[in-house]
Design an enzyme around this catalytic site. Structure first.
Site, PDB file in Angstrom:
ATOM      1  N   TYR A  48     -12.280  -1.773  -3.777  1.00  0.00           N
ATOM      2  CA  TYR A  48     -12.854  -2.038  -2.451  1.00  0.00           C
ATOM      3  C   TYR A  48     -14.382  -1.892  -2.455  1.00  0.00           C
ATOM      4  O   TYR A  48     -14.964  -1.545  -1.415  1.00  0.00           O
ATOM      5  CB  TYR A  48     -12.241  -1.091  -1.420  1.00  0.00           C
ATOM      6  CG  TYR A  48     -10.839  -1.471  -0.983  1.00  0.00           C
ATOM      7  CD1 TYR A  48     -10.609  -2.641  -0.260  1.00  0.00           C
ATOM      8  CD2 TYR A  48      -9.742  -0.659  -1.275  1.00  0.00           C
ATOM      9  CE1 TYR A  48      -9.331  -2.990   0.163  1.00  0.00           C
ATOM     10  CE2 TYR A  48      -8.460  -0.997  -0.851  1.00  0.00           C
ATOM     11  CZ  TYR A  48      -8.265  -2.166  -0.131  1.00  0.00           C
ATOM     12  OH  TYR A  48      -7.007  -2.516   0.291  1.00  0.00           O
TER      13      TYR A  48
ATOM     14  N   GLU B 284      -9.596  -9.851  -7.853  1.00  0.00           N
ATOM     15  CA  GLU B 284      -8.659  -8.767  -7.530  1.00  0.00           C
ATOM     16  C   GLU B 284      -7.457  -8.768  -8.476  1.00  0.00           C
ATOM     17  O   GLU B 284      -6.988  -7.704  -8.894  1.00  0.00           O
ATOM     18  CB  GLU B 284      -8.200  -8.907  -6.078  1.00  0.00           C
ATOM     19  CG  GLU B 284      -9.330  -8.654  -5.085  1.00  0.00           C
ATOM     20  CD  GLU B 284      -8.917  -8.877  -3.646  1.00  0.00           C
ATOM     21  OE1 GLU B 284      -9.758  -8.657  -2.765  1.00  0.00           O
ATOM     22  OE2 GLU B 284      -7.756  -9.260  -3.393  1.00  0.00           O
TER      23      GLU B 284
ATOM     24  N   ASN C  85      -2.164  -0.029   6.892  1.00  0.00           N
ATOM     25  CA  ASN C  85      -1.658  -1.312   7.403  1.00  0.00           C
ATOM     26  C   ASN C  85      -0.737  -2.035   6.420  1.00  0.00           C
ATOM     27  O   ASN C  85      -0.682  -3.258   6.381  1.00  0.00           O
ATOM     28  CB  ASN C  85      -2.813  -2.191   7.881  1.00  0.00           C
ATOM     29  CG  ASN C  85      -3.778  -2.570   6.768  1.00  0.00           C
ATOM     30  OD1 ASN C  85      -3.590  -2.158   5.627  1.00  0.00           O
ATOM     31  ND2 ASN C  85      -4.776  -3.367   7.086  1.00  0.00           N
TER      32      ASN C  85
ATOM     33  N   LYS D 279       0.818  -1.215   0.000  1.00  0.00           N
ATOM     34  CA  LYS D 279       0.000   0.000   0.000  1.00  0.00           C
ATOM     35  C   LYS D 279       0.853   1.266   0.000  1.00  0.00           C
ATOM     36  O   LYS D 279       2.071   1.205   0.219  1.00  0.00           O
ATOM     37  CB  LYS D 279      -0.930  -0.041   1.211  1.00  0.00           C
ATOM     38  CG  LYS D 279      -1.936  -1.202   1.176  1.00  0.00           C
ATOM     39  CD  LYS D 279      -2.910  -1.119   2.350  1.00  0.00           C
ATOM     40  CE  LYS D 279      -3.929  -2.250   2.291  1.00  0.00           C
ATOM     41  NZ  LYS D 279      -4.955  -2.123   3.358  1.00  0.00           N
TER      42      LYS D 279
ATOM     43  N   HIS E 137      -2.225  -5.449   1.586  1.00  0.00           N
ATOM     44  CA  HIS E 137      -3.530  -6.105   1.425  1.00  0.00           C
ATOM     45  C   HIS E 137      -3.279  -7.563   1.081  1.00  0.00           C
ATOM     46  O   HIS E 137      -2.280  -7.885   0.446  1.00  0.00           O
ATOM     47  CB  HIS E 137      -4.312  -5.441   0.276  1.00  0.00           C
ATOM     48  CG  HIS E 137      -5.514  -6.226  -0.153  1.00  0.00           C
ATOM     49  ND1 HIS E 137      -6.692  -6.194   0.551  1.00  0.00           N
ATOM     50  CD2 HIS E 137      -5.698  -7.093  -1.181  1.00  0.00           C
ATOM     51  CE1 HIS E 137      -7.562  -7.006  -0.041  1.00  0.00           C
ATOM     52  NE2 HIS E 137      -6.984  -7.554  -1.098  1.00  0.00           N
TER      53      HIS E 137
HETATM   54  P1  CMP Z   1      -7.499  -4.629   3.522  1.00  0.00           P
HETATM   55  O1  CMP Z   1      -7.079  -6.006   3.910  1.00  0.00           O
HETATM   56  O2  CMP Z   1      -6.786  -3.981   2.414  1.00  0.00           O
HETATM   57  O3  CMP Z   1      -9.071  -4.637   3.200  1.00  0.00           O
HETATM   58  C1  CMP Z   1      -9.963  -3.621   3.562  1.00  0.00           C
HETATM   59  C2  CMP Z   1      -9.275  -2.491   4.254  1.00  0.00           C
HETATM   60  O4  CMP Z   1     -10.118  -1.591   4.922  1.00  0.00           O
HETATM   61  C3  CMP Z   1      -8.407  -3.068   5.357  1.00  0.00           C
HETATM   62  O5  CMP Z   1      -7.308  -3.713   4.808  1.00  0.00           O
HETATM   63  C4  CMP Z   1      -8.102  -1.850   6.195  1.00  0.00           C
HETATM   64  O6  CMP Z   1      -6.944  -1.181   5.774  1.00  0.00           O
HETATM   65  C5  CMP Z   1      -9.331  -0.984   5.922  1.00  0.00           C
HETATM   66  N1  CMP Z   1     -10.105  -0.864   7.152  1.00  0.00           N
HETATM   67  C6  CMP Z   1     -10.736  -1.846   7.812  1.00  0.00           C
HETATM   68  N2  CMP Z   1     -11.339  -1.334   8.907  1.00  0.00           N
HETATM   69  C7  CMP Z   1     -11.044  -0.009   8.931  1.00  0.00           C
HETATM   70  C8  CMP Z   1     -11.369   1.047   9.811  1.00  0.00           C
HETATM   71  N3  CMP Z   1     -12.119   0.836  10.911  1.00  0.00           N
HETATM   72  N4  CMP Z   1     -10.912   2.270   9.520  1.00  0.00           N
HETATM   73  C9  CMP Z   1     -10.178   2.491   8.403  1.00  0.00           C
HETATM   74  N5  CMP Z   1      -9.830   1.517   7.527  1.00  0.00           N
HETATM   75  C10 CMP Z   1     -10.259   0.290   7.798  1.00  0.00           C
END
Ligand code: CMP
Length: 143
Positions: free
Chosen positions: A51, A128, A114, A11, A117
């Site tokens: 998403y 995806e 984070n 990311k 993904h």
């Molecule tokens: P990812 O695995 O990329 O899939 C969906 C993403 O939504 C997840 O990682 C997080 O980065 C994001 N996400 C999930 N919950 C939250 C939240 N409460 N606030 C902001 N981002 C979120």
């Protein structure tokens, strides 16, 4: 166990922190074969398309802002049991809950930012992967 493919995205926070090399090295060291990869930048719209399942979630705007805030590196990975193994390798979505030694425990700042993904199923991984790569960009035969 079946050989599977999964889609990961390094990311924008991963790219900003100069961690493309380190995270890629760990991915390869963990036994994932890279079948496709590129540096690209999502727009808010294309991030929203990726998403789309989270469209109704309160964090959707924040998520698409973040995912379009800079370049990212999508990759198609292959390995036995790739989907579950990759999710274990990166750790829980919220880095505060991620197991020690995982990518998110080590490098992620928050649930929103984070680092990586990982697809949640083989089926979603296919959808995806097709979002980022044409069939001709997937190097399946690496012998
Ligand atoms: P990812 O695995 O990329 O899939 C969906 C993403 O939504 C997840 O990682 C997080 O980065 C994001 N996400 C999930 N919950 C939250 C939240 N409460 N606030 C902001 N981002 C979120």
């Amino acid at each position: 166990m079946a050989v599977e493919r999964t889609l990961t995205i390094l990311k924008p926070d991963c790219v900003r922190k100069n961690l493309i090399g380190e995270v890629t090295r760990r991915i390869q060291e963990a036994g994932f074969k890279i079948l496709a990869m590129k540096l690209t930048r999502l727009t808010k719209d294309t991030a929203g398309g990726f998403y789309a399942v989270h469209k109704e979630r309160p964090f959707f705007g924040e998520l698409t802002d973040f995912m379009s805030s800079g370049p990212c590196v999508p990759m198609i990975l292959e390995k036995e049991n790739a989907v579950a193994d990759f999710r274990k390798f990166i750790g829980a979505t919220n880095p505060a809950e991620a197991a020690e030694g995982t990518i998110r425990a080590e490098f992620a700042d928050s649930v929103g930012e984070n680092i990586v993904h990982g697809s949640d199923s083989v089926e979603n991984g296919k959808i995806e992967a097709a979002y980022f790569f044409a069939e001709s960009e997937v190097v399946a035969n690496q012998a």
